[in-house]
Design a protein around this motif. Sequence first.
Motif, PDB file in Angstrom:
ATOM      1  N   VAL A 108       0.804  -1.276  -0.090  1.00 33.42           N
ATOM      2  CA  VAL A 108      -0.038   0.136   0.056  1.00 33.42           C
ATOM      3  C   VAL A 108       0.875   1.289  -0.057  1.00 33.42           C
ATOM      4  N   SER A 109       0.297   2.373  -0.379  1.00 32.71           N
ATOM      5  CA  SER A 109       0.920   3.562  -0.347  1.00 32.71           C
ATOM      6  C   SER A 109       0.449   4.454   0.812  1.00 32.71           C
ATOM      7  N   VAL A 110       1.415   4.862   1.715  1.00 36.88           N
ATOM      8  CA  VAL A 110       1.050   5.143   2.904  1.00 36.88           C
ATOM      9  C   VAL A 110       1.222   6.718   3.296  1.00 36.88           C
ATOM     10  N   ARG A 111       0.380   7.278   3.868  1.00 33.98           N
ATOM     11  CA  ARG A 111       0.664   8.607   4.509  1.00 33.98           C
ATOM     12  C   ARG A 111       0.646   8.483   6.037  1.00 33.98           C
ATOM     13  N   ILE A 112       1.598   8.956   6.751  1.00 34.42           N
ATOM     14  CA  ILE A 112       1.766   8.531   8.152  1.00 34.42           C
ATOM     15  C   ILE A 112       1.159   9.946   9.027  1.00 34.42           C
ATOM     16  N   GLU A 113       0.474   9.624  10.266  1.00 33.64           N
ATOM     17  CA  GLU A 113       0.359  10.452  11.057  1.00 33.64           C
ATOM     18  C   GLU A 113       1.041  10.546  11.942  1.00 33.64           C
ATOM     19  N   TYR A 114       1.653  11.619  12.672  1.00 31.42           N
ATOM     20  CA  TYR A 114       2.500  11.437  13.800  1.00 31.42           C
ATOM     21  C   TYR A 114       2.135  12.396  14.905  1.00 31.42           C
ATOM     22  N   ASP A 115       2.328  11.774  16.084  1.00 28.79           N
ATOM     23  CA  ASP A 115       1.971  12.955  17.249  1.00 28.79           C
ATOM     24  C   ASP A 115       3.405  13.389  17.745  1.00 28.79           C
ATOM     25  N   THR A 116       3.280  14.703  17.519  1.00 30.28           N
ATOM     26  CA  THR A 116       4.483  15.536  17.999  1.00 30.28           C
ATOM     27  C   THR A 116       4.439  16.442  19.251  1.00 30.28           C
ATOM     28  N   SER A 117       3.408  15.811  20.099  1.00 30.86           N
ATOM     29  CA  SER A 117       3.449  16.559  21.532  1.00 30.86           C
ATOM     30  C   SER A 117       4.624  16.143  22.327  1.00 30.86           C
ATOM     31  N   GLY A 118       5.527  15.291  22.104  1.00 27.28           N
ATOM     32  CA  GLY A 118       6.670  15.052  22.693  1.00 27.28           C
ATOM     33  C   GLY A 118       7.770  15.211  21.497  1.00 27.28           C
ATOM     34  N   LEU A 119       8.410  16.479  21.483  1.00 25.98           N
ATOM     35  CA  LEU A 119       9.183  16.790  20.521  1.00 25.98           C
ATOM     36  C   LEU A 119      10.270  15.654  20.279  1.00 25.98           C
ATOM     37  N   ASP A 120      10.799  15.185  21.109  1.00 30.03           N
ATOM     38  CA  ASP A 120      12.052  14.405  21.150  1.00 30.03           C
ATOM     39  C   ASP A 120      11.564  12.674  20.836  1.00 30.03           C
ATOM     40  N   ASN A 121      10.130  12.675  20.901  1.00 26.44           N
ATOM     41  CA  ASN A 121       9.739  11.330  20.765  1.00 26.44           C
ATOM     42  C   ASN A 121       8.393  11.109  19.796  1.00 26.44           C
ATOM     43  N   SER A 122       8.552  11.757  18.682  1.00 24.78           N
ATOM     44  CA  SER A 122       7.449  11.372  17.709  1.00 24.78           C
ATOM     45  C   SER A 122       6.791  10.191  17.670  1.00 24.78           C
ATOM     46  N   LYS A 123       5.717  10.035  17.743  1.00 26.62           N
ATOM     47  CA  LYS A 123       4.792   8.693  17.700  1.00 26.62           C
ATOM     48  C   LYS A 123       4.089   8.477  16.736  1.00 26.62           C
ATOM     49  N   ILE A 124       3.958   7.460  15.990  1.00 24.13           N
ATOM     50  CA  ILE A 124       2.851   7.041  15.047  1.00 24.13           C
ATOM     51  C   ILE A 124       1.772   6.834  15.480  1.00 24.13           C
ATOM     52  N   THR A 125       0.773   7.408  14.980  1.00 22.25           N
ATOM     53  CA  THR A 125      -0.426   7.307  15.680  1.00 22.25           C
ATOM     54  C   THR A 125      -1.639   6.750  14.621  1.00 22.25           C
ATOM     55  N   LYS A 126      -1.592   6.911  13.436  1.00 14.85           N
ATOM     56  CA  LYS A 126      -2.412   6.340  12.246  1.00 14.85           C
ATOM     57  C   LYS A 126      -1.597   6.312  10.923  1.00 14.85           C
ATOM     58  N   LEU A 127      -2.248   5.585  10.178  1.00 13.96           N
ATOM     59  CA  LEU A 127      -1.957   5.387   8.633  1.00 13.96           C
ATOM     60  C   LEU A 127      -2.875   5.554   7.754  1.00 13.96           C
ATOM     61  N   TYR A 128      -2.666   6.405   6.821  1.00 12.27           N
ATOM     62  CA  TYR A 128      -3.593   6.426   5.929  1.00 12.27           C
ATOM     63  C   TYR A 128      -3.301   5.795   4.558  1.00 12.27           C
ATOM     64  N   LEU A 129      -4.057   4.863   4.071  1.00  7.86           N
ATOM     65  CA  LEU A 129      -3.779   3.854   2.960  1.00  7.86           C
ATOM     66  C   LEU A 129      -4.470   4.003   1.946  1.00  7.86           C
ATOM     67  N   ALA A 130      -3.782   3.786   0.664  1.00 10.82           N
ATOM     68  CA  ALA A 130      -4.153   3.656  -0.586  1.00 10.82           C
ATOM     69  C   ALA A 130      -3.595   2.421  -1.277  1.00 10.82           C
ATOM     70  N   PRO A 131      -4.266   1.938  -2.067  1.00  6.69           N
ATOM     71  CA  PRO A 131      -3.654   0.703  -2.931  1.00  6.69           C
ATOM     72  C   PRO A 131      -2.539   1.381  -3.699  1.00  6.69           C
ATOM     73  N   ASN A 132      -1.438   0.501  -3.821  1.00 12.06           N
ATOM     74  CA  ASN A 132      -0.440   0.844  -4.838  1.00 12.06           C
ATOM     75  C   ASN A 132      -0.404   0.900  -5.969  1.00 12.06           C
ATOM     76  N   ASP A 133      -1.334   0.042  -6.609  1.00  7.03           N
ATOM     77  CA  ASP A 133      -1.635   0.211  -8.059  1.00  7.03           C
ATOM     78  C   ASP A 133      -2.624   1.261  -8.336  1.00  7.03           C
ATOM     79  N   GLY A 134      -3.145   2.046  -7.322  1.00  2.76           N
ATOM     80  CA  GLY A 134      -3.942   2.993  -8.010  1.00  2.76           C
ATOM     81  C   GLY A 134      -5.428   2.718  -8.090  1.00  2.76           C
ATOM     82  N   THR A 135      -5.800   1.434  -8.038  1.00  2.65           N
ATOM     83  CA  THR A 135      -7.114   1.214  -8.265  1.00  2.65           C
ATOM     84  C   THR A 135      -7.939   1.426  -7.115  1.00  2.65           C
TER      85      THR A 135
END
Length: 309
Positions: free
Chosen positions: A282-309
């Motif tokens: 999949v093609s992914v855009r990543i959501e980061y929580d930056t509330s702790g500047l020195d420890n950004s955490k991934i909170t969610k993925l936004y997915l799309a099919p890699n082939d664009g269908t």
Amino acid sequence: MKKKMGKSSLQRNEIMTEEKAAITISLHGTMANSKGIDLYILGNTLVNIQNLFDRTYLHYTGHERIRTGDRQYYKIMATNIRKGSIIFDAGLSLFAVQQVLALSGEVTIDPKLLIDTTFTAFKFLLEVLVKTKENNPPEIKVESSTNPILFNINGDNNIVCVSPAVYEVASNIRQPLKNLSSTFMSNNKGEISVTSKDIPQKCINISNENANLFQGQKIISEKPVLITGIVTSYNHLTFSGHFAVPRGMIIPERQYSFTIEKMYQKNDAFFIDSLKGYSIQVSVRIEYDTSGLDNSKITKLYLAPNDGT
């Protein structure tokens, strides 16, 4: 990380001294033109620029809040207002009146230090947020230093080194920056800047191009990356579920919450099939929580099919 200062450690030199440093606040764009400027925007700008420097002042004094007595010794005064066809300028002086404040005899709080620390903290925060949006959150090292405004970037290792003062002020100015950037959330185009002739190599600059970075604690990466994994749960009503990412991907191995990108939600069979245990790319855009500047955490993925269908 904040060094608390009691009355015994906050020393006051009673010599009648006034130290000044100049700053200039400029508003360019659709909100400041030849017809004038919206008073709400002007008020919001000036109040929150004051708040930026207040947070730095609080760090160095160790106070929890600005007290009535503080305004006797620490002020920002408008000394000149200039108007152009698409610009509102205010020339300001930041100064401490009558007293030079010293922390345990080590650091004298002068106006230039307040300005430089605030500018450096903004530069550091912007660097972290921009890199995070680019899917490249830096490693942050907070290092004690004789230089209270330490800020170094090691681009080869993606490491940012900062002093405790810069790190704490950067964390504390996020709310005023959010308030300032709100000017551009109503389709205004332009920029708000704070500069100083005393520190010409640094500034604060918020525009319609970077305002979104300051609007919340979470940032969604701009450029998608390719990831392989398996859908382990899915709700077809919310187009969301959980996605298991194996070892060896660009993000750590674990299960992540995900949502299908909106333009692909009507054709979710690709994701439903993966519930059978099929691995998909999949093609992914990543959501980061930056509330702790020195420890950004991934909170969610936004997915799309890699082939664009």
